[in-house]
Design an enzyme around this catalytic site. Structure first.
Site, mmCIF file in Angstrom:
data_model
loop_
_atom_site.group_PDB
_atom_site.id
_atom_site.type_symbol
_atom_site.label_atom_id
_atom_site.label_comp_id
_atom_site.label_asym_id
_atom_site.label_seq_id
_atom_site.Cartn_x
_atom_site.Cartn_y
_atom_site.Cartn_z
ATOM 1 N N LYS A 1 -3.997 -31.750 7.834
ATOM 2 C CA LYS A 1 -3.434 -32.656 8.829
ATOM 3 C C LYS A 1 -4.399 -32.910 9.991
ATOM 4 C CE LYS A 1 1.320 -31.109 7.905
ATOM 5 N NZ LYS A 1 1.810 -32.295 7.165
ATOM 6 N N ASP B 1 4.793 -22.650 14.571
ATOM 7 C CA ASP B 1 4.355 -23.565 13.523
ATOM 8 C C ASP B 1 3.684 -24.744 14.225
ATOM 9 O OD1 ASP B 1 4.055 -25.549 11.647
ATOM 10 O OD2 ASP B 1 6.133 -25.547 10.965
#
Length: 423
Positions: A231, A205
């Site tokens: 992000k 991740d």
């Protein structure tokens, strides 16, 4: 005055982000919630707008000029992402809505096909819910067992305990690269090598690392890596999953529908090649192209420069936070130069309610996070119901840190008074 790397970088890029010129509650915006989502530069916004104004068509769905242009831009963006993470081929990049979808894709397809009762999946106690819930669900479906890596005394990934969990029963290791709560940078290359020794697959991740660190999936040698575009200066609703080509080819489709097929009959179908097998339906074409523009933007700045700047900003942030009485910062301390952890700090301050602190700071134009950040199990282990979190990015400055710290100190007696009134 000699400017630092950080000051040079922030001064150079801030004009690219229109929102940073805005005011919130009459105060200049100080945006320090980048671990939640980043702001978007003009270069990305204009690319997105240009697509919808001049190129809007369904990629891979037509032979007319607009569709051809959309398809070309869509696939060029895929190649940019592949280069950005050093994949061996653009075929190894699958567009997803976000990292959550990417992890669910692996859990449902590879996990559903390969996991058997008694097989073990190793996670850590610091995982985001997006890297926990899918594995809980697939374990319930298949009879696989979840194992968890605990924290060290310095609240980092416990490599020694991880080694004791590994066995021939281990089929998958799925680990966050950078904790969105603790800020620790996990040794994913070592984790991958240890897992592969037992024949286990590895998923990383990388939501909190892709925007900040230079990634090399070939050096890491992971089997999959998931990231979200929002992000890393791209729009919401777009992300990607990297997967080794040989692993992807063994995985069945995730969703059924248009685009992911080769031939369709009334009673059966054959499926498209990688990566289209996993990209059913009309894609988020404009968002994917804008993600490619975000990759161009970050690449032009240089991930090495971003990382060097963040070291300086991290050192300064922690130095200033530690001037506040009764503060507890979770995760390991940064090195003297600010390296060794991510540029984020989750903290509590005595008995002050983090939510009330965030609300008071918002009145001063300062955006920070308060809550559990989709890491409820970790917060239980830390022994706190919630924390506050400040997370700068390359467009933030030391002056903004100073503004935050000053407002934080001023807010403390005010929040304490509010809490006393509530009692």
């Amino acid at each position: 005055m000699i400017l630092t790397t950080e000051q040079h970088l922030a001064a150079k890029v801030r004009a690219d982000f229109p929102i940073l010129q805005d005011k919130i509650n009459g105060k200049p915006l100080v945006y320090l919630d980048n671990a939640s989502t980043s702001q978007k530069p003009l270069q990305v916004l204009k690319t997105w707008q240009n697509y919808y104004e001049h190129t809007n068509a369904n990629a891979h769905r037509g032979i007319h000029t607009l569709s051809s242009k959309a398809t070309e831009a869509y696939e060029n963006a895929r190649q940019k992402i592949a280069t950005f993470v050093n994949a061996t081929s653009a075929q190894e990049i699958i567009y997803t809505r976000n990292a959550t979808e990417g992890i669910n894709l692996v859990a449902s397809t590879w996990g559903g096909k390969n996991l058997q009762p008694g097989d073990e999946i190793i996670l850590s106690v610091m995982e985001h819910h997006s890297n926990l819930i899918p594995w809980q669900q697939i374990a319930q479906r298949t009879g696989a067992v979840l194992r968890f890596v605990e924290l060290t005394d310095t609240q980092e990934f416990n490599v020694d305990q991880f080694k004791t969990l590994l066995s021939n029963r281990t089929k998958l290791v799925s680990i966050v690269h950078v904790s969105n709560t603790l800020g620790c940078i996990n040794p994913i290359q070592d984790i991958t090598a240890l897992a592969h020794h037992y024949g286990a697959k590895v998923l990383i991740d990388a939501c909190q690392s892709t925007p900040h660190l230079k990634l090399d999936v070939q050096a890491i040698d992971c089997d999959w890596l998931a990231a979200s575009g929002h992000k890393m200066c791209a729009p919401t609703g777009i992300g990607f999953l990297y997967g080794k080509l040989d692993v992807l080819k063994e995985m069945p489709p995730f969703l059924g529908g248009g685009k992911m097929i080769a031939e369709v009959f009334l009673d059966h179908a054959t499926y498209a090649d990688i990566p289209y097998r996993f990209e059913a339906g009309t894609p988020a074409t404009g968002e994917a192209i804008a993600l490619g523009a975000a990759v161009d933007y970050l690449t032009a700045i240089g991930m090495d420069k971003i990382q060097a700047y963040e070291h300086e900003l991290t050192a300064y942030l922690f130095e200033q936070l530690n001037t506040i009485p009764s503060i507890t910062i979770y995760g390991s301390k940064p090195n003297a130069d600010g390296s060794g952890r991510a540029a984020l700090a989750s903290f509590t301050c005595g008995t002050i309610n983090p939510y009330q602190l965030a609300q008071v700071l918002d009145q001063a134009g300062i955006a920070i996070r308060a809550g559990q950040y989709c890491t409820q199990p970790l917060h239980r282990i830390l022994g706190v119901p919630c924390t506050a979190r400040v997370s700068p990015y390359f467009y933030n400055t030391r002056e903004e840190i100073d503004t935050f710290i000053s407002a934080f100190k001023e807010a403390i007696p005010f929040v304490i008074a509010l809490q006393c009134q509530a009692r």
